[in-house]
Design a protein around this motif. Structure first.
Motif, short mmCIF file in Angstrom:
data_model
loop_
_atom_site.label_atom_id
_atom_site.label_comp_id
_atom_site.label_asym_id
_atom_site.label_seq_id
_atom_site.Cartn_x
_atom_site.Cartn_y
_atom_site.Cartn_z
N LEU A 17 -10.31 -2.28 21.52
CA LEU A 17 -9.18 -1.59 20.89
C LEU A 17 -8.01 -1.30 21.81
N THR A 18 -8.07 -1.77 23.08
CA THR A 18 -6.96 -1.41 23.98
C THR A 18 -5.65 -1.99 23.48
N SER A 19 -4.63 -1.14 23.62
CA SER A 19 -3.33 -1.54 23.10
C SER A 19 -2.48 -2.12 24.21
N ARG A 20 -1.63 -3.09 23.85
CA ARG A 20 -0.68 -3.66 24.81
C ARG A 20 0.66 -2.98 24.71
N LEU A 21 0.76 -1.96 23.80
CA LEU A 21 2.05 -1.31 23.57
C LEU A 21 1.98 0.13 24.04
N GLU A 22 3.11 0.64 24.51
CA GLU A 22 3.18 2.05 24.86
C GLU A 22 4.40 2.64 24.18
N VAL A 23 4.23 3.70 23.41
CA VAL A 23 5.37 4.34 22.76
C VAL A 23 6.03 5.26 23.78
N LEU A 24 7.31 4.99 24.05
CA LEU A 24 7.99 5.79 25.06
C LEU A 24 8.55 7.07 24.47
N ARG A 25 9.22 6.95 23.31
CA ARG A 25 9.91 8.11 22.75
C ARG A 25 10.15 7.90 21.26
N VAL A 26 10.06 8.99 20.49
CA VAL A 26 10.36 8.92 19.06
C VAL A 26 11.50 9.90 18.77
N ASP A 27 12.55 9.41 18.12
CA ASP A 27 13.70 10.27 17.80
C ASP A 27 14.03 10.17 16.33
N GLU A 28 14.67 11.21 15.80
CA GLU A 28 15.16 11.15 14.42
C GLU A 28 16.42 10.30 14.40
N PRO A 29 16.72 9.64 13.29
CA PRO A 29 17.98 8.90 13.24
C PRO A 29 19.14 9.90 13.32
N PRO A 30 20.32 9.47 13.83
CA PRO A 30 21.42 10.42 13.98
C PRO A 30 21.82 11.00 12.63
N GLN A 31 22.20 12.29 12.62
CA GLN A 31 22.58 12.96 11.38
C GLN A 31 23.83 12.33 10.82
N ARG A 32 23.86 12.21 9.52
CA ARG A 32 25.06 11.66 8.88
C ARG A 32 26.15 12.72 8.90
N GLN A 33 27.34 12.33 9.32
CA GLN A 33 28.43 13.31 9.34
C GLN A 33 28.96 13.50 7.93
N ALA A 34 29.38 14.76 7.64
CA ALA A 34 29.94 15.02 6.31
C ALA A 34 31.27 14.29 6.16
N GLY A 35 31.57 13.88 4.95
CA GLY A 35 32.85 13.24 4.70
C GLY A 35 33.92 14.29 4.48
N MET A 36 35.16 13.82 4.33
CA MET A 36 36.27 14.76 4.11
C MET A 36 36.98 14.34 2.84
N LYS A 37 37.46 15.32 2.08
CA LYS A 37 38.23 14.95 0.89
C LYS A 37 39.70 15.15 1.22
N VAL A 38 40.54 14.21 0.79
CA VAL A 38 41.99 14.37 0.99
C VAL A 38 42.69 14.40 -0.36
N GLU A 39 43.86 15.04 -0.39
CA GLU A 39 44.56 15.22 -1.66
C GLU A 39 45.49 14.07 -1.99
N THR A 40 46.15 13.52 -0.96
CA THR A 40 47.15 12.47 -1.23
C THR A 40 46.91 11.28 -0.31
N VAL A 41 47.58 10.19 -0.63
CA VAL A 41 47.46 8.98 0.18
C VAL A 41 48.04 9.20 1.58
N ASP A 42 49.17 9.94 1.63
CA ASP A 42 49.80 10.21 2.94
C ASP A 42 48.83 10.96 3.85
N ASP A 43 48.14 11.91 3.24
CA ASP A 43 47.14 12.69 3.97
C ASP A 43 46.08 11.75 4.57
N LEU A 44 45.64 10.81 3.73
CA LEU A 44 44.61 9.87 4.16
C LEU A 44 45.09 9.04 5.34
#
Lengths: 254, 518
Positions: free
Chosen positions: A217-244
């Motif tokens: 059963l010996t494994s040839r793999l070693e897990v180095l590190r487990v991380d969560e995927p990066p958090q999704r950033q919140a979007g922004m709402k804009v009122e007009t095209v110029d704003d965008l």
């Protein structure tokens, strides 16, 4: 022709559960978390039971490698219609490093021991997404493989498998004995009904150790590190095209 | 301000007449003159429980005389009452609203469409103004203004009600709590949640789940319904069997009365016997006594173990015996006991392509258990199932412990309402009956209607004695309606049942309250 199908099932964290990474980043939290049968393994069990019901196969043997709790997963498969189970005991450190290479060695050994005609597995497990066990098992046994199967039909001169591939569907014919891996659209797993759940309590589950099968059963793999995927950033709402436009300019995108 | 509620005036009178403590004060009021419930309230309430009353105001118009049960219904359930002499909305009014609620006073007819029509698409109002306040203070100012200008107001939450009570009858201003969706406080020691009334039930459930708790009520409309509306209609739902009704789980309310006065009963105390428990009047009042703006509710711990079982029975008697068995063998872990008949399953299969998890049977049961120890619960459940199978009370069944399968089994019960809307025009009846009589109404109705109806189905909270009887026809059919009503109400009254167990009276059942109370 013994007409025996070997089905491998894996006990994984239930897909509806929210996964949490351990504070030391060595893995994910599994204690006290709801586990269940890998959804693709359920489809594999269903296909095997269907073959038995069509009288194309005589016996369905279900295998799982893992700690004591893997027996629950085997019981679920028995309740769906499998005939008997084999629990390959792997626990502790060995279980943490158990991967497709070790499992495929175990399955290959069992296939020879049980004189199986067909091995059906899920295409991949939802915890590691390796998608390797079926392919490795076929290679070790030198058997043909029908992977990502969305349709399987047993014919006189072999098995016709329709595979889901990137470009669409591919139909192949392979000889038996063979290894198949189940994809999502192969079938819809049945609910285990009460009479079958009651019957399953009486079906046998044999206990086997990997050493008995001569598997290392010996494994040839070693897990180095487990991380969560990066958090999704919140979007922004804009009122007009110029704003965008001005916001895009600020962010350096325009 | 007049709240256009004469259709529920019977409800008001009914409730008051049955309550001993109010009888004395009512004798002094004349029902042919306008009466203010705040007068009633003020004469009953001790100091400190209500803010001082500024001036009495006219709240109800008791124009209709009281019914007594010997008269027949004056009109069928889908005829709206005539428009009372409220004022109409003027430009000045709109200016006031737009100043008070910038960007949140809506007059665009397209945007108003969804607020004017109910979820079943069975009744339509003609409101021209939709107001969306964000705070209690704004609600108070709106009501104070409308009161002074004699404008009718229709409070609206998630607009998921099934009796046409959530949409305007004529041109009442719609006061929506949709933007009042803040959670104010959660105490995780006692499990008490305080939030604004516009919070959507499912969002509250998700918030609580992250903190190890759940809402004490759950219903099919959870994705859209708001807690204020749930309280105003005293919603029952799927968990009533275990956690009880909102009368028990709501600890406090903040309500804005018709004259703009804010009634702060937003207590978070579990026990408080100082004076009359006013909040109980508002629970189930269907928006007739005030607008609920905040709720504090007691939330149970999230169960560590949830199991759902789907069973099939041959006869209704066996179904009831299974219920008795589940009460004795599952006891305190039994959290839901719902039933559906084979007709329901056919509708699910035909319209929603949902397959039967087990073999076809005349009756199906959905049982849910909730507990703190999965080993303990599973053992109890297995013993119960073995007993049920061996004594042949149940002919087939399946168990789910995984979330995905649990959702799939619950959808067999929760999506029947949806399947019915695809089957045609639905006539809905929500009846409380003695448990052993529940299905008899369905079979008698089928016999009575014969070929005139497309489908007649029965399902519901059999554990609470609550039947949802639904009849469909390809299109709206007055002749069919005449055959159904008053047959269903007379049948119910004959066995001392209730003509509206949990859906409320709203618009559609306002004429039938006398079948339940004199």
């Amino acid at each position: 022709m013994s007409g025996r199908v070997l089905v491998g099932v894996k006990r994984v964290i239930d897909y509806a559960v929210k996964i949490r990474v351990k504070p030391d980043h060595s893995g994910v939290v599994t204690d006290g978390v709801k586990h269940s049968m890998n959804p693709f393994c359920e489809i594999a069990v269903e296909e095997a039971v269907k073959l038995k019901e069509k009288k194309l196969m005589k016996e369905v043997v279900v295998v799982s490698c893992g700690p004591q709790q893997s027996q629950e997963t085997i019981r679920t498969a028995l309740a769906m219609g499998a005939d008997r189970g084999i629990h390959v005991e792997v626990s502790g450190k060995d279980y943490e490093t158990l991967g497709p290479l070790q499992v495929s060695k175990i399955l290959a050994a069992l296939a020879k021991k049980e004189d199986a005609q067909l091995i059906i597995l899920g295409k991949q497990a939802i915890d590691d997404d390796c998608n390797q066990t079926g392919q490795m098992t076929a290679a070790l046994l030198d058997w043909p493989q029908g992977t990502f199967a969305s349709e399987v039909s047993l014919e006189k001169d072999g098995i016709k498998v329709v595979r889901e591939i990137d470009g669409g569907l591919e139909t192949i014919k392979i000889s038996t004995p063979a290894v198949l891996t189940a994809d999502l659209r192969l079938n819809t797993p049945r609910y285990a009904t009460l009479p079958n759940i009651m019957k399953a309590k009486k079906k046998k589950i044999a206990n086997v150790k990997p050493a008995d099968l001569g598997v290392d059963l010996t494994s040839r793999l070693e897990v180095l590190r487990v991380d969560e995927p990066p958090q999704r950033q919140a979007g922004m709402k804009v009122e007009t095209v110029d704003d965008l436009v001005s916001k895009l300019k600020d962010a350096g995108k325009v | 301000m007049f709240v256009q509620l004469s259709h529920t005036s019977f409800a008001m009178v009914g409730i008051f007449q049955r309550s001993l403590r109010l009888r004395t004060s009512l004798r002094q009021l004349s029902f042919h003159k306008s009466t203010s419930p705040t007068d009633i309230l003020s004469s009953l309430v001790l100091r400190g429980r209500l803010f001082p009353i500024c001036s009495p105001f006219v709240f109800f118009s008791f124009r209709r005389t009281l019914h007594n049960s010997n008269d027949g219904p004056k009109s069928l359930s889908d005829t709206p009452p005539p428009r009372r002499p409220f004022c109409r909305v003027t430009q000045e009014d709109l200016t006031f609203f737009r100043t008070l609620l910038p960007g949140r006073a809506i007059t665009d007819p397209d945007l108003l469409e969804s607020s004017n029509v109910d979820w079943l698409k069975s009744v339509k109002g003609s409101s021209e103004v939709l107001l969306r306040p964000q705070t209690t203070e704004e609600v108070s100012q709106i009501l104070r203004y409308c009161n002074s200008r004699n404008l009718a107001v229709n409070p609206q939450g998630g607009n998921t009600g099934l009796v046409g009570g959530s949409v305007p009858v004529h041109d009442e201003i719609v006061l929506s709590t949709a933007l009042m969706n803040n959670i104010l406080r959660f105490d995780d020691v006692s499990g008490i949640l305080t939030c604004q009334s516009g919070c959507i039930l499912e969002n509250l459930s998700l918030y609580l789940e992250e903190r190890g708790h759940i809402m004490p009520l759950d219903l099919g409309a959870k994705g859209s319904c708001q807690i204020g509306g749930n309280v105003a209609t005293n919603a029952g739902g799927l968990r009533l069997l275990l956690y009880g009704s909102l009368h028990g789980t709501v600890l406090g309310l903040e309500v804005v009365l018709a004259n703009g006065q804010v009634l702060d009963c937003l207590s978070t105390l579990r026990k408080d016997n100082t004076g009359y428990d006013l909040k109980q009047l508002f629970i189930g009042s269907e928006g007739t006594l005030g607008v609920i703006t905040a709720v504090s509710i007691l939330c149970p711990q999230k169960p560590k173990s949830v199991n759902v079982v789907f069973l099939g029975c041959e006869t209704f008697e066996q179904l009831l015996k299974t219920f008795q068995l589940s009460r004795s063998m599952l006891g305190e872990i039994l959290s839901a006991f719902e039933f559906l008949d084979s007709e329901c399953l056919n509708l699910l299969r035909t319209h929603l392509k949902l397959h039967n998890p087990i073999s076809d049977c005349p009756f199906y049961i959905v049982i849910e258990t909730q507990g703190s120890d999965s080993n303990h619960d599973e053992e109890k459940l297995h013993n119960f199932l073995e007993e049920a199978m061996q004594s042949s009370l149940v002919v087939d069944g399946t168990v789910a412990t995984e979330e995905a399968k649990i959702k799939a089994l619950w959808s067999m019960r929760e999506r029947i309402t949806e399947a019915l809307t695809h089957d045609g025009f639905t006539y809905k009846y929500d009846i409380s009956l003695p448990v052993e009589r529940i299905y008899q109404l369905v079979t008698d109705m089928r016999q009575h209607l014969g070929e005139r109806a497309k489908s007649v189905v029965g399902y519901g909270h059999v554990g609470d004695g609550n039947l949802h009887l639904n009849i469909t026809s390809p299109a709206k059919n007055p002749a069919l309606l005449a055959a159904i009503e008053p047959f269903v109400y007379e049948w119910t009254a004959k066995f001392q049942g209730s003509i509206s167990a949990e859906h409320g009276l709203g618009l559609k059942k306002r004429n039938y309250i006398y079948y339940r109370s004199s």
